[in-house]
Write an enzyme that holds these catalytic residues in place. Structure first.
Site, PDB file in Angstrom:
ATOM      1  N   GLU A   1      41.053  73.716  71.965  1.00 25.21           N
ATOM      2  CA  GLU A   1      41.648  72.885  70.937  1.00 25.21           C
ATOM      3  C   GLU A   1      42.306  71.589  71.442  1.00 25.21           C
ATOM      4  OE1 GLU A   1      44.014  74.784  67.793  1.00 25.21           O
ATOM      5  OE2 GLU A   1      42.971  76.602  68.112  1.00 25.21           O
TER       6      GLU A   1
ATOM      7  N   ASN B   1      49.168  72.282  69.971  1.00 26.49           N
ATOM      8  CA  ASN B   1      48.446  71.019  69.887  1.00 26.49           C
ATOM      9  C   ASN B   1      49.237  69.714  70.031  1.00 26.49           C
ATOM     10  OD1 ASN B   1      45.351  71.690  69.470  1.00 26.49           O
ATOM     11  ND2 ASN B   1      46.435  73.258  68.285  1.00 26.49           N
TER      12      ASN B   1
ATOM     13  N   HIS C   1      41.134  72.983  63.466  1.00 25.67           N
ATOM     14  CA  HIS C   1      40.992  74.223  62.840  1.00 25.67           C
ATOM     15  C   HIS C   1      40.222  75.222  63.858  1.00 25.67           C
ATOM     16  CE1 HIS C   1      40.505  77.016  59.646  1.00 25.67           C
ATOM     17  NE2 HIS C   1      39.277  77.417  60.138  1.00 25.67           N
TER      18      HIS C   1
HETATM   19  C1  GRF Z   1      45.905  76.123  65.696  1.00 23.50           C
HETATM   20  O1  GRF Z   1      45.173  77.505  66.037  1.00 23.50           O
HETATM   21  C2  GRF Z   1      45.190  75.176  65.117  1.00 23.50           C
HETATM   22  O2  GRF Z   1      44.045  75.283  65.316  1.00 23.50           O
HETATM   23  C3  GRF Z   1      45.603  75.840  63.558  1.00 23.50           C
HETATM   24  O3  GRF Z   1      46.924  76.204  63.898  1.00 23.50           O
HETATM   25  C4  GRF Z   1      47.194  76.528  65.129  1.00 23.50           C
HETATM   26  C5  GRF Z   1      48.324  75.903  65.673  1.00 23.50           C
HETATM   27  O4  GRF Z   1      48.845  75.990  66.909  1.00 23.50           O
HETATM   28  N1  GRF Z   1      45.518  74.760  62.520  1.00 23.50           N
HETATM   29  P1  GRF Z   1      49.932  75.075  67.540  1.00 23.50           P
HETATM   30  O5  GRF Z   1      50.995  75.253  66.601  1.00 23.50           O
HETATM   31  O6  GRF Z   1      49.416  73.750  67.555  1.00 23.50           O
HETATM   32  O7  GRF Z   1      50.315  75.723  68.890  1.00 23.50           O
END
Ligand code: GRF
Length: 202
Positions: free
Chosen positions: A174, A14, A109
């Site tokens: 996401e 993310n 989330h």
């Molecule tokens: C994601 O699924 C987010 O929604 C959750 O933790 C995960 C983090 O993934 N809070 P990344 O480290 O961003 O790849």
């Protein structure tokens, strides 16, 4: 120019999605001022450094929440951060931390909140048997996975899915959702009525 602070504990996809959006001009007038992890081995930290960003480890292990949060907030403020993005940050923020950045802390989330808060939301949703799940970007308040919702994306659960394929399709959404949410918050053309984020008319 807005200064983002990213908090992460792991992979950092993310974070990368936000960084790519900034670099591509999809989040105008913003930069990532600092990336902070509470875990030294978080792959997201190495990724941030490889992109030439300031990336710091502030270990949380063995320290009180209060003490750790004070150090993190001090570093965010030193770097002039005006929007904090939690991106897989596996730590609850203290009420004091939340109060330091009013309506300026976002979290993502991997479920359609208020369904399936907490850990392993995709597995929870799959095991429950929902036909639609998704992801939520929301403001952080004092409660876990609770603050006002900024953006949600729905993702259908397919007959052929297992929890891993579902999680992978949610993750794609996401990355889209986080960029949209950052833009909404930075533009500031909204108000929050009760729990509802409502866009102001132009
Ligand atoms: C994601 O699924 C987010 O929604 C959750 O933790 C995960 C983090 O993934 N809070 P990344 O480290 O961003 O790849």
């Amino acid at each position: 120019m807005h200064s983002l602070g990213i908090l992460l504990s792991g992979r950092g996809s993310n974070f990368v999605a936000i960084a790519d959006s900034i670099d591509a001009g999809r989040i105008p007038d913003a930069r990532i001022a600092v990336v902070i992890s509470n875990k030294a081995d978080a792959p997201g930290i190495a990724t941030a450094r490889a992109r030439g960003l300031t990336a710091l480890v502030i270990p949380s292990k063995g320290r009180s929440r209060e003490e750790h949060d004070r150090e993190v907030v001090a570093v965010l403020k030193q770097h002039g951060v005006d929007l904090v993005c939690l991106a897989g940050y596996m730590r609850l923020l203290s009420p004091w931390f939340v109060q330091q950045f009013p309506r300026r802390i976002l979290n993502i989330h991997p479920s359609l909140l208020p369904a399936f808060p907490g850990l392993e939301a995709q597995e929870q949703a799959f095991a429950y048997g929902v036909k639609v799940s998704g992801c939520t970007v929301h403001f952080v308040d004092e409660e876990l996975d609770h603050g006002a919702i900024i953006v949600q994306k729905a993702v259908p659960v397919l007959e052929t899915d297992d929890e891993h394929t579902l999680a992978a399709r949610i993750l794609v959404q996401e990355h889209v959702a986080y960029t949209e949410a950052v833009n909404i918050v930075l533009r500031g053309k909204f108000e929050i009525v009760g729990r509802r984020l409502q866009m102001k008319r132009a």
